[in-house]
Design an enzyme around this catalytic site. Structure first.
Site, PDB file in Angstrom:
ATOM      1  N   HIS A  41       0.883  -1.179   0.000  1.00 44.41           N
ATOM      2  CA  HIS A  41       0.000   0.000   0.000  1.00 44.41           C
ATOM      3  C   HIS A  41       0.911   1.217   0.000  1.00 44.41           C
ATOM      4  O   HIS A  41       1.204   1.796   1.056  1.00 44.41           O
ATOM      5  CB  HIS A  41      -0.903   0.005   1.232  1.00 44.41           C
ATOM      6  N   GLY A 146      -2.584  -4.541  -3.578  1.00 44.19           N
ATOM      7  CA  GLY A 146      -1.314  -5.014  -3.025  1.00 44.19           C
ATOM      8  C   GLY A 146      -1.381  -6.437  -2.493  1.00 44.19           C
ATOM      9  O   GLY A 146      -0.399  -7.179  -2.568  1.00 44.19           O
ATOM     10  N   ASP A 171       0.788  -1.582   4.752  1.00 48.91           N
ATOM     11  CA  ASP A 171       0.384  -0.324   5.396  1.00 48.91           C
ATOM     12  C   ASP A 171      -0.971   0.124   4.857  1.00 48.91           C
ATOM     13  O   ASP A 171      -1.084   1.147   4.176  1.00 48.91           O
ATOM     14  CB  ASP A 171       1.481   0.727   5.114  1.00 48.91           C
TER      15      ASP A 171
HETATM   16  N1  SAM Z   1       2.767   3.309   2.796  1.00 47.19           N
HETATM   17  C1  SAM Z   1       2.573   4.726   2.529  1.00 47.19           C
HETATM   18  C2  SAM Z   1       3.631   5.519   3.244  1.00 47.19           C
HETATM   19  O1  SAM Z   1       4.099   5.091   4.316  1.00 47.19           O
HETATM   20  O2  SAM Z   1       4.032   6.549   2.738  1.00 47.19           O
HETATM   21  C3  SAM Z   1       1.211   5.197   2.948  1.00 47.19           C
HETATM   22  C4  SAM Z   1       0.103   4.342   2.461  1.00 47.19           C
HETATM   23  S1  SAM Z   1      -1.504   4.867   2.914  1.00 47.19           S
HETATM   24  C5  SAM Z   1      -1.621   4.515   4.595  1.00 47.19           C
HETATM   25  C6  SAM Z   1      -2.463   3.582   2.196  1.00 47.19           C
HETATM   26  C7  SAM Z   1      -2.497   3.618   0.678  1.00 47.19           C
HETATM   27  O3  SAM Z   1      -3.035   2.367   0.216  1.00 47.19           O
HETATM   28  C8  SAM Z   1      -3.361   4.687   0.072  1.00 47.19           C
HETATM   29  O4  SAM Z   1      -2.603   5.436  -0.855  1.00 47.19           O
HETATM   30  C9  SAM Z   1      -4.494   3.926  -0.648  1.00 47.19           C
HETATM   31  O5  SAM Z   1      -4.898   4.553  -1.845  1.00 47.19           O
HETATM   32  C10 SAM Z   1      -3.831   2.612  -0.927  1.00 47.19           C
HETATM   33  N2  SAM Z   1      -4.703   1.415  -1.033  1.00 47.19           N
HETATM   34  C11 SAM Z   1      -5.891   1.179  -0.433  1.00 47.19           C
HETATM   35  N3  SAM Z   1      -6.285  -0.092  -0.664  1.00 47.19           N
HETATM   36  C12 SAM Z   1      -5.303  -0.665  -1.400  1.00 47.19           C
HETATM   37  C13 SAM Z   1      -5.094  -1.993  -1.914  1.00 47.19           C
HETATM   38  N4  SAM Z   1      -5.991  -2.963  -1.713  1.00 47.19           N
HETATM   39  N5  SAM Z   1      -3.953  -2.236  -2.608  1.00 47.19           N
HETATM   40  C14 SAM Z   1      -3.035  -1.251  -2.814  1.00 47.19           C
HETATM   41  N6  SAM Z   1      -3.178   0.012  -2.351  1.00 47.19           N
HETATM   42  C15 SAM Z   1      -4.282   0.295  -1.648  1.00 47.19           C
END
Ligand code: SAM
Length: 289
Positions: A41, A146, A171
């Site tokens: 994520h 992810g 995350d």
């Molecule tokens: N890991 C990043 C950081 O530390 O900079 C922050 C990530 S943020 C908490 C979560 C992200 O996951 C968001 O950008 C959201 O759009 C994305 N997201 C949500 N569901 C997802 C999925 N099933 N697979 C991949 N990305 C996803």
């Protein structure tokens, strides 16, 4: 999906998560053999601290900005804190008044032999991340779910070559908190079958502690050799209404990583905490070998 990380970038949870991430990357780099990182994520990779989203919540002001002020007063910050702050400063050298997301911190840390896969589901976030990481041939952005991507990415390979080490950062946004836990534990159980030695770093929010117990019980049954929860609470964990802190749950953590991280937690709590702030490290499962 309503979650946008720009509102939260640089808050206390990001600080804890990224400090631990940088320490894990440092530990992996102590050996020359290549490693593979998956960020399930990933987000957009870089956030404008002066932008509308950050200004609206003020979370970075109560997070990384307070840590900067506090760290400047420390005669010698603990090494893990110094390394994290240096990584943030390196990213800011490229873009002043920004805060680096996990994929940028990973990309900065990679050596020539290492590889990185960053997954992001939201098209506009994935497009921004692709543009940011485009100059880095070691990093690849997957605009997809992810959890599903993990199945394709482990065991890790670089073309026809197998890679012997992997770090998986999970995350998620926890928009529906109770629904996220089984997604995580199912994905990790499946990934451990295909690559048992992978290191996992799973971020989780803390509101009221008892709500975490079923998740921890399930994690302890997974076939990882060890599981360590590293937590920072900016206030007591007794209110269901706010995120009172967060944790990084490490499965198969590198040897003695806790000794590096623990000294950095006190200054984090001191800088970003309110009354009743605390930190703790808890082994859910420990390798006796
Ligand atoms: N890991 C990043 C950081 O530390 O900079 C922050 C990530 S943020 C908490 C979560 C992200 O996951 C968001 O950008 C959201 O759009 C994305 N997201 C949500 N569901 C997802 C999925 N099933 N697979 C991949 N990305 C996803």
């Amino acid at each position: 999906m309503n979650y946008r990380h720009g509102f939260h970038a640089g808050n206390h949870a990001d600080v804890l998560k990224h400090l631990v991430l940088v320490a894990l990357l440092d530990a992996l780099k102590r050996k020359d053999s290549p490693f593979f990182v998956v960020d399930t994520h990933a987000g957009r990779g870089r956030y404008d601290l002066g932008g509308l989203q950050a200004s609206r919540t003020g979370e970075a002001k109560a997070g990384i900005r307070r840590l900067w002020t506090h760290a400047a007063t420390l005669p010698g910050p603990p090494p893990a804190l110094a390394r994290y702050l240096a990584a943030v400063a390196a990213a800011q050298a490229e873009a002043p008044n920004s805060y680096p997301g996990s994929p940028l911190l990973v990309s900065q840390a990679l050596r020539e032999q290492d590889r990185f896969a960053a997954c992001e589901l939201l098209p506009e976030e994935a497009a921004a991340l692709k543009a940011l990481l485009a100059p880095d041939p070691r990093s690849h952005v997957h605009a997809r779910d992810g959890y599903a991507a993990l199945k394709a990415l482990l065991p890790p390979r670089d073309g026809a070559t197998k890679l012997g080490r992997a770090l998986v950062l999970i995350d998620p946004p926890y928009e529906a908190q109770d629904e996220e836990y089984p997604l995580i534990t199912n994905a990790v159980a499946d990934a451990l079958q295909r690559f048992p030695q992978a290191i996992f770093a799973i971020w989780y929010p803390i509101k009221q502690r008892p709500s975490l117990h079923p998740f921890f019980r399930k994690v302890a049954t997974l076939p990882a050799k060890s599981a360590l929860a590293i937590e920072l609470l900016v206030r007591p964990d007794d209110s269901p209404l706010r995120m009172n802190g967060s944790g990084m749950l490490l499965l198969n953590p590198p040897w003695q990583i806790e000794k590096e991280i623990e000294p950095a937690l006190k200054p984090l709590a001191h800088a970003m905490g309110e009354a009743g702030a605390s930190w703790r490290l808890t082994w859910l499962k420990q390798d006796k070998a």
